[in-house]
Design a protein around this motif. Structure first.
Motif, PDB file in Angstrom:
ATOM      1  N   UNK A  48       7.258 -52.892  51.415  1.00 59.18           N
ATOM      2  CA  UNK A  48       6.044 -52.131  51.720  1.00 59.18           C
ATOM      3  C   UNK A  48       5.880 -51.950  53.237  1.00 59.18           C
ATOM      4  N   UNK A  49       6.144 -53.039  53.992  1.00 56.30           N
ATOM      5  CA  UNK A  49       5.979 -52.948  55.460  1.00 56.30           C
ATOM      6  C   UNK A  49       7.001 -51.993  56.071  1.00 56.30           C
ATOM      7  N   UNK A  50       8.226 -52.066  55.571  1.00 54.44           N
ATOM      8  CA  UNK A  50       9.261 -51.175  56.100  1.00 54.44           C
ATOM      9  C   UNK A  50       8.962 -49.719  55.748  1.00 54.44           C
ATOM     10  N   UNK A  51       8.444 -49.541  54.533  1.00 58.98           N
ATOM     11  CA  UNK A  51       8.067 -48.195  54.098  1.00 58.98           C
ATOM     12  C   UNK A  51       6.986 -47.629  55.031  1.00 58.98           C
ATOM     13  N   UNK A  52       6.019 -48.457  55.371  1.00 57.97           N
ATOM     14  CA  UNK A  52       4.930 -48.044  56.277  1.00 57.97           C
ATOM     15  C   UNK A  52       5.503 -47.693  57.657  1.00 57.97           C
TER      16      UNK A  52
END
Ligand SMILES: C[S@@+](CC[C@H](N)C(=O)[O-])C[C@H]1O[C@@H](n2cnc3c(N)ncnc32)[C@H](O)[C@@H]1O
Length: 278
Positions: free
Chosen positions: A254-258
């Motif tokens: 999720x953090x990398x996607x953001x």
């Protein structure tokens, strides 16, 4: 693994949300999982792994001049969704070339499921195409060359397997000058994106590979809202993601996607469409 295969690409697609299993699960949820005459159209909502949906595939096919008599190569074909779309709408024969073993096998099984006999799946690396010179009238590719470190090699291979006058049409992620080295490294680590080109440097590579009539279009403003919507969808399915990957892995993704969506929204990363003639 094939010799020289970037392991990172395989790792990324081993846990990618678009997979054969997810396509079949989606069909079953829709009540189409019964034995019977499924068609390629039943899969299109689930088997495309690029931006802009079927219209984007259609645009590339049109720009490459694909018709019923065309021999088409889809380079880095994923689950074969775009290949089946081109074959079913244009009546052409399509070779779907894919590196990832699971995706290549999945693409072949999905072909059989919908009886798409005009599409053949070949598992190979795009930098070493197992075809004779001039074997194709058109080469297509969507959101995939970003994974290929040696871009001159893949473009040279497309040039080699196209007949004289044949067309290459592809879309891919492009970098803007403000994309920093640390951001590039993180993109490699997260999504196996490498040697990202600017719109201009891609055109230069196409020219050096021997292509003429090179055209490029910036698609960044079209892709920007799409990546934000995809992140929102991913978050809406949080429970399913956590159940599948566990809390820690879900959070990391999720953090990398953001981070990735941030790069697109900050104008450091974008999309490009390229067409060129052999
Ligand atoms: C984002 S997906 C796009 C798939 C397909 N073009 C589509 O639009 O549905 C990128 C695909 O490129 C494949 N790929 C990456 N590097 C490759 C290579 N060197 N040779 C062949 N396929 C490759 C990946 O395994 C993945 O399936």
């Amino acid at each position: 693994m094939l010799q020289g295969t970037p392991g990172r690409v395989n790792e990324f697609y081993d846990r990618h949300p678009i997979s054969e299993a997810r396509v079949l699960a989606a069909l079953a949820r829709q009540g189409l999982g019964r034995p019977g005459p499924l068609t390629a159209d039943d899969l299109f909502e689930f088997d495309q792994d690029h931006y802009g949906g079927l219209a984007a595939v259609d645009t590339l096919a049109r720009r490459a001049g694909v018709g019923a008599a065309s021999r088409v190569l889809d380079v880095c074909a994923g689950l074969g969704g775009p290949a089946r779309f081109v074959a079913s709408r244009r009546g052409s024969t399509v070779v779907a070339l894919e590196l990832h073993a699971g995706r290549a096998a999945g693409a072949a099984r999905l072909n059989r499921l919908v009886r798409q006999t005009r599409v053949t799946v070949v598992r190979a690396d795009a930098t070493a195409l197992p075809f004779r010179p001039g074997a194709f009238d058109a080469c297509l590719s969507q959101e995939a060359l970003m994974h290929v470190a040696d871009k001159p090699a893949v473009l040279a291979e497309c040039h080699r397997v196209l007949r004289r006058g044949g067309r290459l049409a592809f879309t891919d992620w492009i970098a803007y000058p403000s994309l920093g080295d640390r951001e590039r490294r993180r993109l490699w680590e997260w999504m196996a994106a490498t040697t990202l080109q600017t719109l201009d440097s891609y055109c230069g590579l196409l020219g050096r590979a021997g292509f003429t009539s090179v055209e490029a279009q910036d698609l960044s403003s079209e892709w920007r809202p799409i990546v934000r919507t995809r992140l929102a969808l991913h978050r809406a399915l949080r429970e399913r993601g956590v159940a599948r990957f566990g809390d820690a892995q879900y959070l990391e993704y999720d953090q990398l996607h953001e981070f990735f969506v941030g790069l697109v929204e900050d104008g450091k990363l974008g999309g490009g469409r390229f067409t060129a003639t052999r």
